[in-house]
Design an enzyme around this catalytic site. Structure first.
Site, PDB file in Angstrom:
ATOM      1  N   PRO A  72       0.839  -1.199   0.000  1.00 45.34           N
ATOM      2  CA  PRO A  72       0.000   0.000   0.000  1.00 45.34           C
ATOM      3  C   PRO A  72       0.872   1.246   0.000  1.00 45.34           C
ATOM      4  O   PRO A  72       1.936   1.281   0.616  1.00 45.34           O
ATOM      5  CB  PRO A  72      -0.808  -0.122   1.298  1.00 45.34           C
ATOM      6  CG  PRO A  72       0.012  -1.004   2.175  1.00 45.34           C
ATOM      7  CD  PRO A  72       0.712  -1.964   1.262  1.00 45.34           C
TER       8      PRO A  72
ATOM      9  N   MET B 193       4.081   6.997 -20.325  1.00 45.21           N
ATOM     10  CA  MET B 193       4.885   7.751 -21.299  1.00 45.21           C
ATOM     11  C   MET B 193       4.052   8.182 -22.495  1.00 45.21           C
ATOM     12  O   MET B 193       4.386   9.184 -23.158  1.00 45.21           O
ATOM     13  CB  MET B 193       6.071   6.896 -21.757  1.00 45.21           C
ATOM     14  CG  MET B 193       7.160   6.691 -20.710  1.00 45.21           C
ATOM     15  SD  MET B 193       7.952   8.238 -20.171  1.00 45.21           S
ATOM     16  CE  MET B 193       8.607   8.859 -21.716  1.00 45.21           C
TER      17      MET B 193
ATOM     18  N   SER C 170      -2.907   9.750  43.232  1.00 43.84           N
ATOM     19  CA  SER C 170      -2.482  10.803  44.150  1.00 43.84           C
ATOM     20  C   SER C 170      -3.572  11.013  45.197  1.00 43.84           C
ATOM     21  O   SER C 170      -4.747  11.166  44.874  1.00 43.84           O
ATOM     22  CB  SER C 170      -2.257  12.105  43.367  1.00 43.84           C
ATOM     23  OG  SER C 170      -1.918  13.163  44.245  1.00 43.84           O
TER      24      SER C 170
ATOM     25  N   SER D   3       3.273   5.662  39.869  1.00 48.34           N
ATOM     26  CA  SER D   3       3.630   4.653  38.849  1.00 48.34           C
ATOM     27  C   SER D   3       2.385   4.189  38.094  1.00 48.34           C
ATOM     28  O   SER D   3       1.950   3.054  38.238  1.00 48.34           O
ATOM     29  CB  SER D   3       4.365   3.472  39.476  1.00 48.34           C
ATOM     30  OG  SER D   3       3.729   2.977  40.624  1.00 48.34           O
TER      31      SER D   3
END
Length: 629
Positions: A106, A161, A462, A534
């Site tokens: 593609p 062409m 948190s 984390s």
């Protein structure tokens, strides 16, 4: 689809098969060229030819005799349009002189990863250009990807062409510009030819209307192309399988990626660098006196040494280099971005190791080849990166050997292939840095403290209570006589991590640094308590991988987002909701909850002291209930 009937290899030679790709911009006539090529090669059966004529008449009523060769490959585009498989489509055909596998790639930029897949096993590329348009950004992109994937032969087909009155000067200008591009990209062999795909001019036969072109037609170029794949000149065999049918036989099976070897030759098994001699070269058709590149064989050695899948058997006089840090080109194929220092699996040959992209030196604009600054790689982007492995591997530069120089990156969570890479060279520092042995080890340091070293990894949103619970746990352990240390994420951002922000890339690096420090503390024999949000599973998995069996305990402090916002002890949620803080976990940055934490603390209805006691009980059960005196 026409079935490929390969000539006998013994009679025709292994070089009788050519793998090539076709690529070009939209409407350059790629489908028509490929269809005409199949027709001129005599690979369109009579029934399919009759159907082609019938369908062509329906679509082109004004020219009843014309054949629309694009219809031969229309099924490939139909699949793409329907979303069935926007991927590489393969065609198989042959002539009396050679057999072919062509990958129709593609052309759209969003499918760059698909084109790279097709190019990775090809020896040659046919790049199509519309004579009216000349070189387009897509042409430069396709050529760059071909060069990146190790293709060193290109046929430039200047199509249509007839629409420029077969003018030689237009063709010559396009050919000259393309050769300059190919030279810049390191493509050694370029053959240009003018074609008119529907009429077959210079496709399967030479054209009288393009008599000023004196070279071979496309089919002749394909039949005579060099198929010597890029491979090491010295003997290399990546071990794919340790063959032990019974106690009397032990062999090492694989495909020779480069060079040749004979019975009695001395070899070295890498990366361990153990030496032996070849005793037998075994195949399904009997033993051979020697083995060459491309042959699948089983080697037996004259003495028992430890050889495993993924090792490389090499010529003892010229072994492959061994390293664990590299500079490499990486083409990113994942929907999620590549983030520096995130852990992935790297598969090279039959060997799989843990890997991190430590630095993205730059990314490459695949349309212009300009080098751009980058902190991450998105889908279909190419970057030049430093890669760090957890084990040294035997390798070759990709330019010299695709097998030992090409790798893929695998997502550790989904097992999906998310990137492919090409090794350039080993970083010099990899050879100069060695692990220094010390007489005291982790076990000795732990024993002197009367405890087993552990890492308690507290994760959660948190405000979930991670630091509060961990502080109570440390106080309790200290009272019991244990040696501990607490690594709090906020405290570390005042020093070790003060240079990091809160983007996804910075969070990955933040966790990596904390995990490495925690690993050193466990090596010192301590019980270390880590309190960091984390948010990503990948980084927590990386942290776990630094520790031995049973040393890492993940503690998920599970508090709802609503409760964390209600508490909001630092006023951060209020600022995040107001747009004053960006990339805040739980608001505009995700939190990926642990799936199998060793300890799941559901905080609802429980006091911090009760949660801390759960952690202490879990830890002491791993300490055998032992309390230091």
């Amino acid at each position: 689809m026409t079935t490929l009937h390969l000539p006998p290899v013994a009679a025709q030679g292994a070089t009788n098969l050519l793998r090539f790709i076709t690529c070009g911009s939209v409407d350059d006539g790629k489908r028509t060229l490929l269809g005409r090529l199949l027709y001129d090669a005599g690979m369109v059966p009579d029934d399919q030819l009759a159907a082609l004529a019938r369908d062509s008449r329906k679509l082109h009523a004004d020219d009843a005799d014309a054949l629309d060769f694009s219809l031969l490959t229309d099924g490939l585009d139909a699949e793409r349009q329907q979303g069935i498989t926007i991927d590489v489509a393969y065609r198989y055909f042959h002539t009396p002189r050679r057999s072919f596998i062509v990958a129709d790639c593609p052309g759209h930029e969003q499918y760059t990863r698909n084109m790279a897949t097709g190019a990775s096993n090809a020896e040659l590329a046919v790049v199509l250009v519309d004579a009216r348009k000349g070189l387009l950004p897509q042409t430069r992109r396709h050529t760059y990807i071909c060069a990146l994937m190790g293709i060193r032969q290109v046929v430039l087909a200047v199509n249509k062409m007839d629409l420029v009155d077969y003018r030689e000067d237009i063709y010559a200008a396009i050919a000259h510009e393309y050769r300059e591009l190919a030279t810049q990209l390191g493509i050694a062999s370029v053959h240009c030819l003018p074609v008119v795909a529907p009429g077959g001019d210079n496709v399967g036969r030479r054209s009288e209307r393009l008599s000023w072109y004196q070279g071979p037609c496309l089919l002749e170029l394909l039949e005579t192309a060099d198929t010597a794949a890029t491979q090491a000149a010295d003997f290399r065999l990546p071990v794919q399988w340790v063959n032990r049918p019974d106690a009397s036989f032990r062999g090492y099976a694989g495909t020779v990626s480069g060079g040749c070897i004979a019975v009695g030759s001395e070899v070295v098994v890498q990366p361990a660098m153990k030496r032996a001699r070849i005793e037998r070269i075994v195949t399904a058709d009997g033993d051979l006196p020697e083995a060459r590149a491309g042959q699948a064989v089983t080697l037996t050695l004259d003495r028992e040494i430890d050889v495993s899948r993924g090792d490389v058997i090499a010529d003892a006089s010229r072994p492959a280099p061994v390293a664990d840090q590299f500079a490499a080109h990486v083409l990113w194929m994942g929907d999620e971005p590549l983030l520096p220092n995130r852990a992935y699996w790297l598969k090279i040959g039959a060997r799989t190791v843990n890997a991190r992209v430590t630095t993205i030196k730059h990314k490459v604009d695949v349309n212009t080849q300009a080098e751009l600054a980058a902190r991450r790689l998105e889908l279909n982007e190419v970057g030049y990166c430093n890669v760090d492995l957890d084990h040294a591997i035997a390798f070759e530069a990709y330019a010299d050997d695709r097998t030992l120089g090409g790798f893929i990156l695998i997502d550790r969570q989904t097992n999906a292939t998310v990137g492919c890479g090409m090794l350039d060279f080993a970083l010099r520092r990899a050879a100069n840095v060695h692990w220094q042995h010390t007489d005291l080890d982790k076990e000795a340091r732990s024993a002197s403290k009367g405890q087993q070293a552990r890492c308690l990894w507290f994760t959660g949103l948190s405000g979930a209570g991670k630091s509060t619970v961990a502080n109570l746990v440390e106080r309790r352990l200290h009272a019991l006589g244990y040696h501990t240390y607490m690594l709090d994420g906020d405290n570390l951002r005042h020093g070790l991590n003060k240079d990091l922000g809160f983007t996804a890339e910075a969070r990955v690096e933040n966790v990596r640094r904390v995990a490495e420090v925690a690993h050193l503390m466990v090596d010192a024999g301590l019980i270390v308590l880590v309190c960091v949000i984390s948010p990503f599973q990948s980084e927590r998995r990386f942290a776990r991988g630094l520790f031995g069996e049973g040393e890492f305990l993940e503690v998920f402090v599970d508090t709802t987002l609503e409760e964390c916002e209600r508490r909001d002890p630092k006023g951060l949620y209020r600022k995040a909701r107001a747009g004053e803080i960006l990339n805040f976990t739980g608001i505009d940055s995700p939190y990926e909850a642990p799936e199998q934490a060793e300890l799941h603390l559901r905080t609802a209805g429980l006091r911090p002291e009760q949660l801390a006691e759960q952690v202490v009980e879990q830890l002491l059960s791993g300490q055998g209930g032992h309390v230091p005196s």
